[in-house]
Design an enzyme around this catalytic site. Structure first.
Site, mmCIF file in Angstrom:
data_model
loop_
_atom_site.group_PDB
_atom_site.id
_atom_site.type_symbol
_atom_site.label_atom_id
_atom_site.label_comp_id
_atom_site.label_asym_id
_atom_site.label_seq_id
_atom_site.Cartn_x
_atom_site.Cartn_y
_atom_site.Cartn_z
ATOM 1 C CE LYS A 51 -0.507 0.193 5.035
ATOM 2 N NZ LYS A 51 -1.453 0.309 6.167
ATOM 3 N NE ARG A 145 -6.060 2.503 11.921
ATOM 4 C CZ ARG A 145 -4.963 2.253 11.208
ATOM 5 N NH1 ARG A 145 -4.141 3.233 10.895
ATOM 6 N NH2 ARG A 145 -4.680 1.033 10.797
ATOM 7 C CE1 TYR A 267 13.618 32.489 1.357
ATOM 8 C CE2 TYR A 267 13.706 30.084 1.213
ATOM 9 C CZ TYR A 267 13.537 31.328 0.609
ATOM 10 O OH TYR A 267 13.277 31.404 -0.731
ATOM 11 C CG MET A 315 10.072 24.049 -3.177
ATOM 12 S SD MET A 315 9.084 25.058 -4.283
ATOM 13 C CE MET A 315 8.017 25.897 -3.131
#
Length: 377
Positions: A51, A145, A267, A315
């Site tokens: 999966k 769940r 940054y 990024m």
């Protein structure tokens, strides 16, 4: 952690590593890991969990490696993935964990996919007509769940006993095996067996990767080791790791420059140099799945020599302090962000995450190259 033996790449892969962030996926390790897990499963059948697009490494190539190693039962999350897997592996037995998922029972019959049913509505829809394809029933014993509550299963027992539709397996899922919580695992096993009393006979599937190494009594008839297939350690801290990490991530060195004391990096100026430093800028960032949480925490390795990430993950770029890295270690033109020297567990811990999230992010975000077998690139 001492430096590991330097990673040696063939010239073609090395050239690509100088141009783009790469995920190297070792299908040979997948095959070997399946063999190890199959042996650990004893007489139980060892399923392959593919999966999440093969935990980020590519569902079809991973399934092909597991099939070559002997896997015949595969679990995916969604019906659509099961259909794609069926097209590639006509003889495989395939189960979809998310139940009917809005599809008709006839869709599963046509695709020869076993739904793993976890709600009374799905069970009633499936057993309303005669079926040839086996079905699996998921019993919730602690996760809260998906899955049938034992009380819901009791209400369906008469219908299940009256039906001639084949039941492929009953399964449950451990909540805290990864944490070594044997007490909760044991309680779940007890709840599971209690819920099955009076139901038609069918194979039992209980244990996941870590559960497989906690207690052999939990093997049942089908084991479902997921993360261990990919080399994510299923053992407890301090125990030998029985499997091999399949994913290596490389990033190209784009620039090396000098900074002076007082200079800031990245940054928001979250890192300020207190001494003269050499900084390598690498072509990888959160767009490639290298989590922003690794800002000022991550580690890169150059020919086996570890170096700290400084400044924010942006990024497409990260910056690494290579002041003490020998020049010879930088000549390959790329850094190992994950692999022999920086393990998946270590890096995900630094990120405050887990191995699954980080592997899926990097496996999907970087250009994939398969080694150890013919595969897609």
């Amino acid at each position: 952690m001492p430096p590991s033996a330097p990673l040696r790449l063939d010239p073609g892969i090395a050239a690509k590593a100088r141009l783009a962030a790469l995920s190297l996926i070792d299908l040979g390790a997948i095959r070997e890991n399946y063999g190890v897990l199959s042996v650990a499963s004893g007489t139980a059948e060892c399923a392959a969990i593919v999966k999440g697009d093969g935990y980020g490494l590519g569902m079809l190539p991973v399934a092909g490696a597991a099939w070559a190693a002997g896997a015949r039962l595969f679990f995916v999350a969604h019906f659509e993935d099961a259909v794609a897997l069926r097209a590639a592996f006509p003889e495989a037995r395939i189960a979809a964990l998310d139940g009917l998922g809005g599809h008709l029972p006839a869709d599963f019959e046509d695709a020869r996919v076993m739904p793993v049913l976890g709600s009374p509505a799905d069970v009633q829809a499936w057993f309303a007509s005669s079926r040839v394809t086996p079905v699996m029933l998921h019993i919730d014993t602690a996760m809260n769940r998906l899955g049938l509550k034992p009380r819901e299963l009791a209400g369906l027992a008469a219908a299940l006993r009256a039906s001639k539709n084949p039941i492929g397996a009953y399964l449950t899922h451990f909540a805290s095996a990864d944490d070594g919580n044997r007490a909760l695992c044991r309680l779940q096993v007890e709840r599971f067996h209690a819920a099955l009393k009076g139901l038609p006979a069918a194979p039992h599937s209980i244990t996941n990767s870590s559960g497989l190494y906690l207690d052999v009594a939990w093997r049942g008839d089908i084991t479902r080791p997921g993360k261990a297939l990919y080399g994510i350690n299923p053992a407890q801290p301090g125990d030998p790791m029985p499997v091999t990490q399949a994913l290596t991530v490389l990033a190209p060195i784009l620039q090396i420059s000098d900074v002076r004391p007082g200079d800031t990096i990245g940054y928001s100026a979250t890192f300020r140099a207190e001494r003269p430093m050499r900084i390598a800028t690498l072509g990888i960032g959160y767009a490639n799945g290298y989590l922003r949480a690794l800002s000022n925490k991550g580690i890169a390795a150059f020919a086996g020599v570890r170096a700290p990430l400084v400044g924010r993950v942006s990024m497409d770029l990260v910056t690494v302090d290579v002041t003490t890295v020998p020049a010879a270690a930088l000549k390959d033109g790329y850094a190992e962000m994950l692999g022999r020297t920086v393990g998946l567990t270590e890096l995900s811990t630094l990120a405050g995450s887990n191995e699954y999230e980080l592997q899926i992010a990097l496996g999907r975000g970087c250009h994939r190259i398969y080694t150890g077998a013919t595969g897609q690139t």
